[in-house]
Design a protein around this motif. Sequence first.
Motif: not given
Length: 140
Positions: A51-62
């Motif tokens: 929904g609107t709740a932020l429950i996870g994240s990951v930073m990614v780069g190349y």
Amino acid sequence: MTVEEAGPADAAEVIALWQAAGLTRPWNDPAADFARSLDAADSAVLVARDGTALIGSVMVGYDGHRGWVYYLAVAPDRRRQGLGRTLMAAAEAWLRARGCPKIQLMVRTGNAKALAFYERLGLAAQDAVTLGRFLDPKES
């Protein structure tokens, strides 16, 4: 649940998640890390929402040679539900879409739970040593 790229308005919530997950360190400014990721052409912060709740994240780069994963975080009350696996799959898809041939990440020494998680996903220790130093003396 949805996974999408974060925007500037997500900074405070993402950083709070990183802190709740124990990923921040005094020598790394998470707000600067978040902003640099959003400002760079070859990086992103992906966020998972229920929904609107932020429950996870990951930073990614190349970097043109390898894809890198940082700050994989799952809300403490949402762990052990496959969300980390979903975020890693999203990070890999983001990298594949850019032609990236290999993914790498760093895990702090002694973090057995994280090492076991990544091993279950098929990642393995590489025959390499990570070296580094701060380029800005005030950050050391």
